[in-house]
Scaffold this motif. Structure first.
Motif, PDB file in Angstrom:
ATOM      1  N   VAL A 196      -5.469  74.346  82.386  1.00 46.26           N
ATOM      2  CA  VAL A 196      -4.107  74.797  82.690  1.00 46.26           C
ATOM      3  C   VAL A 196      -4.140  76.102  83.473  1.00 46.26           C
ATOM      4  O   VAL A 196      -3.370  76.305  84.426  1.00 46.26           O
ATOM      5  CB  VAL A 196      -3.305  74.950  81.382  1.00 46.26           C
ATOM      6  CG1 VAL A 196      -1.976  75.640  81.644  1.00 46.26           C
ATOM      7  CG2 VAL A 196      -3.075  73.593  80.739  1.00 46.26           C
ATOM      8  N   GLY A 197      -5.042  76.999  83.100  1.00 40.04           N
ATOM      9  CA  GLY A 197      -5.167  78.257  83.840  1.00 40.04           C
ATOM     10  C   GLY A 197      -5.568  78.040  85.283  1.00 40.04           C
ATOM     11  O   GLY A 197      -5.060  78.711  86.196  1.00 40.04           O
ATOM     12  N   LYS A 198      -6.484  77.105  85.532  1.00 40.30           N
ATOM     13  CA  LYS A 198      -6.887  76.819  86.910  1.00 40.30           C
ATOM     14  C   LYS A 198      -5.745  76.204  87.706  1.00 40.30           C
ATOM     15  O   LYS A 198      -5.551  76.522  88.887  1.00 40.30           O
ATOM     16  CB  LYS A 198      -8.094  75.885  86.907  1.00 40.30           C
ATOM     17  CG  LYS A 198      -9.388  76.556  86.465  1.00 40.30           C
ATOM     18  CD  LYS A 198     -10.570  75.613  86.611  1.00 40.30           C
ATOM     19  CE  LYS A 198     -11.872  76.338  86.252  1.00 40.30           C
ATOM     20  NZ  LYS A 198     -13.049  75.452  86.412  1.00 40.30           N
ATOM     21  N   ARG A 252      -2.846  84.235  73.289  1.00 45.82           N
ATOM     22  CA  ARG A 252      -2.504  83.506  72.079  1.00 45.82           C
ATOM     23  C   ARG A 252      -2.379  82.009  72.328  1.00 45.82           C
ATOM     24  O   ARG A 252      -2.631  81.209  71.418  1.00 45.82           O
ATOM     25  CB  ARG A 252      -1.202  84.055  71.507  1.00 45.82           C
ATOM     26  CG  ARG A 252      -1.287  85.507  71.052  1.00 45.82           C
ATOM     27  CD  ARG A 252       0.044  85.979  70.500  1.00 45.82           C
ATOM     28  NE  ARG A 252      -0.042  87.377  70.052  1.00 45.82           N
ATOM     29  CZ  ARG A 252       0.985  88.067  69.574  1.00 45.82           C
ATOM     30  NH1 ARG A 252       2.189  87.465  69.465  1.00 45.82           N
ATOM     31  NH2 ARG A 252       0.828  89.317  69.188  1.00 45.82           N
ATOM     32  N   LEU A 253      -1.991  81.627  73.534  1.00 47.78           N
ATOM     33  CA  LEU A 253      -1.877  80.201  73.843  1.00 47.78           C
ATOM     34  C   LEU A 253      -3.231  79.513  73.714  1.00 47.78           C
ATOM     35  O   LEU A 253      -3.335  78.413  73.165  1.00 47.78           O
ATOM     36  CB  LEU A 253      -1.319  80.013  75.251  1.00 47.78           C
ATOM     37  CG  LEU A 253      -1.243  78.561  75.750  1.00 47.78           C
ATOM     38  CD1 LEU A 253      -0.305  77.746  74.861  1.00 47.78           C
ATOM     39  CD2 LEU A 253      -0.776  78.518  77.204  1.00 47.78           C
ATOM     40  N   GLY A 254      -4.280  80.162  74.221  1.00 45.77           N
ATOM     41  CA  GLY A 254      -5.609  79.575  74.112  1.00 45.77           C
ATOM     42  C   GLY A 254      -6.060  79.446  72.668  1.00 45.77           C
ATOM     43  O   GLY A 254      -6.612  78.419  72.265  1.00 45.77           O
ATOM     44  N   ALA A 279     -12.085  70.939  72.879  1.00 42.69           N
ATOM     45  CA  ALA A 279     -11.132  70.229  73.733  1.00 42.69           C
ATOM     46  C   ALA A 279      -9.895  71.085  74.005  1.00 42.69           C
ATOM     47  O   ALA A 279      -9.399  71.145  75.143  1.00 42.69           O
ATOM     48  CB  ALA A 279     -10.735  68.908  73.078  1.00 42.69           C
ATOM     49  N   GLY A 280      -9.383  71.764  72.973  1.00 44.91           N
ATOM     50  CA  GLY A 280      -8.247  72.656  73.184  1.00 44.91           C
ATOM     51  C   GLY A 280      -8.572  73.796  74.122  1.00 44.91           C
ATOM     52  O   GLY A 280      -7.755  74.170  74.978  1.00 44.91           O
TER      53      GLY A 280
END
Length: 642
Positions: free
Chosen positions: A635-637, A476-478, A627-628
């Motif tokens: 952030v995941g990396k 959901r964050l993505g 961009a989002g």
């Protein structure tokens, strides 16, 4: 890691460390994180250099100039350097010589550069797996397409466009985004989808691929307003989906569907070439001519005025405005009936052989490419011209080499490898008692040496897979970051947007009925117009080039929307009070002033800026969503590194 603790190539320790499981070198390299490489011969490298050159040349929109001609010459040289050293069957060499002779004759008689694109595309594919070819093409064609679209959307280069009446909205821009015509933009996008779908594994992944491609197809359709282009894309998606549904549902052999697929190309040829001549000038012809925007008229004109030639028609004495948009008519008129019969016959054989393959995702994909291209060529000229957007030609070239391959042991092994990749069970065996045909002289030794080169398709697939997994883990964050990015982009675009109310463009770029009212601007007048913030001169050449002015409510986003609302209210009031004499007089005055403006070179385009607002908002929203998503992956990396 100490030397004695390293895992040897081809083996990897299990989780319990109790046994060694053999794996391929590519799997080992992928797990160890080393750069992915593969071994290619010099002949294969020559093909990939040629393919990358042509993809970048046509993917970036080159149509003329010294760079364009030098690239054509280099591409032909690379293809024949790959073929000349040897390693082919005698029958294959006979086929190569025949097609080369036909190419030389047609070019010598007509100076038609199309044959320099079509024939090398057929001859270059021997020994190249179609999966590797299309995946490689997806990288270079995709990069070229993205470069074209982004630089045009950001106004970093001169923008290519036409202005047409579309969908009852009045005059509107149709942007080509770096290509020669808006229809070419949609054809180029469909070609990109055909390349990229070879990365898909089918099954449940196919639905996501189709939905994603459909979203971007709508985006580019919003800019191009290309009906033929969106129909071409839709036919590919529908045929691919239908073939996969039929394969996975197990509905039987599908003899009726197979017969329909095998008859589709002959029906398209008859519809394109015979129907315009037979039905002229009846009602059926008039309806078709209106629906297909004079394509049947042009086909009828060329066939009746210039007739058929064995090796093509030279185009020196033909008017510039007379263009054959139908690929079949274009091939028959400009390249001759001999080459037409060879290519259409080879195309039909390719469809028949593909229909008889064992059901698999690759078979469905091949059928979708072949059949959708057959449909698209009825209304677009990309099939056999210099566009290099007909991806079906590579499948036809593969078929030509398979048909002309000898029946010896080496041929059975090669054919078995090709068919095994495509999902075909081969009943013949290399151990059968088959008298081998003699091969021509072997290839030069240094050309058959293998060299390690980066495996670009595998690297691209790995990078995309990692990004998708990281985005999926974000959940959901993505989705939230993508939605927030889209909203921010739309709000920024709406607040910063400002469009002029006066547009100036070449009269030849606008679909205008009649010849009245062109404008002729001097260089000083054009410069003074450019200095006005409420005016935009899209293109200017000299004082002798006719221009056209278009007027549309301009200003900020709020001003444009407010102007449209006011115009709607005025129409309502006029409708309620149309019986009064005063309103009738006002209507007559407005009509008279509109006629005077049109005669002075001014065209009213009330919805032009509204459509541009919608495009800008969609582009800003898409940029914000991407961009989002990129922030989510980043952030995941970072979390993974921690």
């Amino acid at each position: 890691m100490p030397m004695d603790m390293r895992i040897p190539i081809g083996q990897v320790q299990s989780r319990q460390h109790t046994e060694n499981v053999p794996v391929s070198r590519r799997q080992y390299v992928r797990r160890r994180g080393y750069p992915m490489t593969r071994k290619l011969t010099v002949q294969e490298l020559l093909f990939y250099v040629y393919f990358a050159l042509m993809l970048v040349l046509k993917g970036t929109g080159f149509t003329d100039g010294p760079v364009y001609r030098a690239a054509i010459l280099a591409s032909v040289v690379l293809v024949y350097l790959r073929i000349a050293p040897g390693g082919y069957d005698r029958r294959q060499y006979m086929m190569v010589i025949a097609l080369t002779a036909l190419m030389c004759i047609v070019y010598w008689r007509t100076r038609n550069e199309s044959v320099l694109f079509v024939i090398p595309a057929l001859l270059c594919v021997e020994g190249i797996p179609m999966r590797d070819l299309f995946r490689f093409g997806g990288i270079f064609w995709g990069l070229s397409f993205v470069f074209q679209a982004v630089t045009q959307l950001l106004n970093l280069r001169t923008r290519d466009f036409v202005i047409h009446h579309k969908f009852g909205l009045g005059y509107a821009f149709r942007w080509a985004l770096g290509y020669s015509h808006p229809n070419v933009l949609m054809v180029a996008y469909t070609a990109l989808i055909m390349y990229l779908f070879w990365y898909c594994r089918g099954g449940r992944h196919l639905r996501r691929w189709i939905l994603t491609s459909f979203f971007f197809a709508l985006f580019f359709f919003l800019y191009s307003f290309s009906i033929t282009g969106i129909l071409y894309y839709s036919s590919f998606i529908l045929i691919l989906g239908a073939a996969e549904i039929h394969r996975r549902s197990g509905l039987g052999s599908g003899a009726v569907l197979r017969a329909a697929a095998e008859l589709l190309l002959p029906l398209c040829v008859l519809f394109s070439l015979v129907v315009p001549v037979v039905t002229y000038p009846g009602k059926i012809y008039q309806v078709l001519n209106k629906l297909m925007t004079t394509r049947p008229l042009l086909t009828h004109y060329f066939l009746t005025h210039y007739g058929l030639n064995l090796f093509g028609l030279r185009t020196d004495g033909i008017g510039r405005n007379l263009t054959l948009d139908c690929s079949y008519a274009n091939l028959l008129i400009y390249s001759g009936s001999v080459l037409f019969a060879v290519l259409i016959g080879a195309y039909c054989v390719t469809i028949v052989r593909t229909c008889r393959m064992m059901p698999s995702y690759e078979r469905s994909l091949r059928l979708a490419i072949l059949l959708s291209t057959a449909v698209g060529m009825t209304s677009e000229p990309f099939g056999f011209n210099t566009a290099y957007k007909n991806t079906a030609l590579f499948l036809v070239g593969e078929m030509l080499y398979e048909v002309t391959r000898g029946r010896g042991e080496h041929a059975v092994q090669a054919e078995g490898a090709v068919h095994q990749e495509a999902g075909i069970s081969v009943a013949r065996s290399a151990s059968e008692n088959i008298t081998p045909r003699k091969k021509s002289s072997g290839s030069i030794s240094w050309l058959s040496r293998q060299h390690n080169v980066p495996d670009l398709p595998a690297a691209a697939e790995k990078a995309a897979g990692r990004s998708a997994r990281l985005f999926k883990r974000a959940g959901r964050l993505g989705l939230a970051l993508g939605a927030v990015g889209a909203a921010v982009g739309i709000l920024l675009a709406a607040s910063l947007m400002r469009l002029p109310s006066h547009w100036y463009a070449f009269r030849s770029s606008i679909d205008i009925e009649g010849e009245e009212g062109p404008l002729f601007l001097t260089a000083q007048q054009a410069q003074s117009l450019r200095e006005n913030t409420d005016v935009r001169v899209m293109e200017y050449k000299d004082e002798e080039t006719p221009m056209q002015e278009l007027i549309s409510p301009g200003g900020t986003f709020a001003d444009i929307m407010k102007a449209n609302e006011v115009s709607g209210q005025d129409k309502t009031v006029n409708g309620q009070e149309s019986g009064t004499a005063a309103e009738e007089d006002n209507a007559r005055l407005k009509e008279k002033s509109a006629e005077e403006e049109a005669s002075a070179g001014v065209l009213q385009a009330p919805n032009l800026n509204r459509i541009e607002c919608l495009r800008i908002l969609c582009s800003a929203g898409l940029a914000g969503a991407l961009a989002g998503s990129a922030i989510t992956v980043l952030v995941g990396k970072l979390r993974k590194l921690q």
